[in-house]
Design an enzyme around this catalytic site. Sequence first.
Site, short mmCIF file in Angstrom:
data_model
loop_
_atom_site.label_atom_id
_atom_site.label_comp_id
_atom_site.label_asym_id
_atom_site.label_seq_id
_atom_site.Cartn_x
_atom_site.Cartn_y
_atom_site.Cartn_z
NE ARG A 61 -2.62 -1.69 3.22
CZ ARG A 61 -2.87 -2.97 3.48
NH1 ARG A 61 -3.67 -3.66 2.70
NH2 ARG A 61 -2.34 -3.57 4.52
CD GLU A 98 -0.38 -9.92 17.90
OE1 GLU A 98 -0.69 -9.32 16.85
OE2 GLU A 98 -1.20 -10.21 18.79
P1 AMP Z 1 2.40 -1.87 12.00
O1 AMP Z 1 3.72 -2.49 11.63
O2 AMP Z 1 1.73 -2.52 13.16
O3 AMP Z 1 2.52 -0.37 12.19
O4 AMP Z 1 1.41 -2.15 10.81
C1 AMP Z 1 1.48 -1.39 9.71
C2 AMP Z 1 1.03 -2.10 8.47
O5 AMP Z 1 -0.03 -3.02 8.69
C3 AMP Z 1 0.53 -1.04 7.52
O6 AMP Z 1 1.27 -1.17 6.35
C4 AMP Z 1 -0.92 -1.33 7.30
O7 AMP Z 1 -1.11 -1.55 5.93
C5 AMP Z 1 -1.24 -2.61 8.06
N1 AMP Z 1 -2.23 -2.40 9.14
C6 AMP Z 1 -2.06 -2.66 10.45
N2 AMP Z 1 -3.17 -2.41 11.17
C7 AMP Z 1 -4.09 -1.96 10.29
C8 AMP Z 1 -5.45 -1.50 10.40
N3 AMP Z 1 -6.11 -1.46 11.58
N4 AMP Z 1 -6.07 -1.09 9.30
C9 AMP Z 1 -5.42 -1.12 8.11
N5 AMP Z 1 -4.16 -1.54 7.93
C10 AMP Z 1 -3.50 -1.97 9.00
#
Ligand code: AMP
Length: 177
Positions: A61, A98
């Site tokens: 994305r 996780e």
């Molecule tokens: P993080 O590494 O936890 O910050 O997760 C980031 C990635 O996971 C991003 O590239 C998002 O595309 C996806 N992601 C995580 N949580 C969500 C959410 N609640 N809604 C949409 N995309 C998410």
Amino acid sequence: MNNETLLKNLRNVPDFPIPGIQFKDVSTLYKNPKCLKIMVNELYDLYKDKGITKVVGIESRGFVVGAALAYRLGAGFVMCRKPGKLPAETLQETYMKEYGKDTIEIHADAISEKDVVLIHDDLLATGGSMLAAYHLVKKFNPKQTFINFIIELSIEGLHGRSVFPEDAEITTLIKIE
Ligand code: AMP
């Protein structure tokens, strides 16, 4: 900075991909010409005077607005991908998720010490994937590294910003609290 038009058009999908997750579906911003323009223009305004030479987009994305922004800034675009997708020599970073580990890669010749880099992704949740990308980009020793997300999630105990070093320069276009 908060943008009502973006917030209004962002789709929330409850219980995707697993029960309990409120999935922020950025595809509804990408498909909307007005939202696409707002995102690219706002990011251009934020970064036009920073001397950015490379925008790094995180798979997948982060590729959409990342590439459009690189074009606007007159910068190059670099893909940060999952393992086994990039054909030439890569630098890698492995990080804890996780459940288990994950690895990301960038082509070894994609960034040089002369570059000023902006790393872009759609959404900040825990910050784990961007932190790994930040560490990976730092291995190239660029002049400066900036971080941007379209959406910052600050709900359900998420404080993604806190995982980054204090001197990391992070911007987000919309914050959901
Ligand atoms: P993080 O590494 O936890 O910050 O997760 C980031 C990635 O996971 C991003 O590239 C998002 O595309 C996806 N992601 C995580 N949580 C969500 C959410 N609640 N809604 C949409 N995309 C998410």
